[in-house]
Design a protein around this motif. Structure first.
Motif: not given
Length: 91
Positions: A13-28, A58-62
């Protein structure tokens, strides 16, 4: 055996939450870098620092758009961890 499965579940669950938190910034950041890279290749402008300002904006907007959801995920997970610690201490 039950403790091991609970710890593995928590780690999963920790790895999944880490991916969910980091994904928007990294993808943008990836998308902006790709667009700026294509523009640089088309115009033959090879300035290394040119991608910095658009990525930063873009990172600030995300973070403005998704920051509360990210912090909500982290806060809920932290509360769950502390609840598990308290339950372990009582037994």
């Amino acid at each position: 055996m039950q403790d091991t499965s609970a710890l593995l579940s928590l780690a999963d669950r920790m790895l999944w939450i880490t991916a969910l938190v980091a994904a928007p910034v990294l993808l943008a950041s990836l998308a902006v870098g790709l667009v700026v890279g294509v523009i640089q290749a088309a115009t033959s402008v090879n300035e290394q620092t040119l991608t910095f300002v658009p990525k930063l904006a873009v990172i600030a907007l995300v973070l403005v758009l998704f920051g509360s959801a990210m912090l909500g995920l982290i806060g809920d997970f932290t509360k769950e961890i502390f609840d598990l610690i308290a339950a372990t201490g009582q037994s």
